[in-house]
Enzyme design. Structure first.
Site, PDB file in Angstrom:
ATOM      1  N   GLU A   1       0.725  -1.248   0.048  1.00  0.00           N
ATOM      2  CA  GLU A   1      -0.074  -0.087   0.000  1.00  0.00           C
ATOM      3  C   GLU A   1       1.112   1.091   0.082  1.00  0.00           C
ATOM      4  O   GLU A   1       0.619   2.335  -0.608  1.00  0.00           O
ATOM      5  CB  GLU A   1      -0.881   0.001   1.185  1.00  0.00           C
ATOM      6  CG  GLU A   1      -2.007  -1.110   1.153  1.00  0.00           C
ATOM      7  CD  GLU A   1      -2.722  -1.101   2.466  1.00  0.00           C
ATOM      8  OE1 GLU A   1      -3.777  -0.997   2.205  1.00  0.00           O
ATOM      9  OE2 GLU A   1      -2.224  -1.141   3.384  1.00  0.00           O
TER      10      GLU A   1
ATOM     11  N   LYS B   1     -11.190   4.198   2.264  1.00  0.00           N
ATOM     12  CA  LYS B   1     -10.208   3.712   1.151  1.00  0.00           C
ATOM     13  C   LYS B   1     -10.990   2.919   0.348  1.00  0.00           C
ATOM     14  O   LYS B   1     -11.764   2.104   0.471  1.00  0.00           O
ATOM     15  CB  LYS B   1      -9.276   2.735   1.925  1.00  0.00           C
ATOM     16  CG  LYS B   1      -8.180   2.364   1.062  1.00  0.00           C
ATOM     17  CD  LYS B   1      -7.279   1.100   1.968  1.00  0.00           C
ATOM     18  CE  LYS B   1      -6.533   1.740   2.725  1.00  0.00           C
ATOM     19  NZ  LYS B   1      -5.319   0.836   3.234  1.00  0.00           N
TER      20      LYS B   1
END
Length: 118
Positions: free
Chosen positions: A21, A98
């Protein structure tokens, strides 16, 4: 008391606990609401008497640009920055989402909503 909202501020950044990420990054949506007494702004029609949503958007972008492992951490930083920079704000609610999180399933988004008052 009045409320100003910024809806679905779209930001690409690199929050998350996984090293992937950090390297790859992903899309986030931020929704911000602030409560303040806007009666003076309603009377004067002057930007100096209200909460400038351009300023709020800048705060969100600046805080989202600083990497965090947790959405809770970046959410609290946004709240703290609003209180620090905009004296007229009495309460803040922020949702950090997200988009398409890497959680091994078909999930559109994960979100954390946090709120605080002076």
């Amino acid at each position: 008391m009045s409320r100003i909202r910024l809806k679905n501020i779209r930001i690409f950044t690199n929050h998350g606990c996984l090293s992937e990420e950090e390297k790859i990054g992903s899309d986030y949506l931020v929704n911000l609401s602030v409560d303040a007494d806007l009666s003076e702004a309603a009377r004067t029609d002057q930007l100096k008497d209200t909460v400038d949503y351009v300023h709020l958007n800048r705060i969100v972008k600046e805080q989202m640009a600083q990497r965090s492992k947790l959405l809770e951490h970046v959410g609290q930083r946004i709240i703290d920055a609003v209180f620090e920079e905009v004296a007229v704000v009495n309460s803040v609610e922020v949702t950090v989402s997200k988009v398409n999180p890497p959680i091994g399933g078909d999930v559109a988004e994960v979100s954390v909503t946090m709120s605080s008052s002076r």
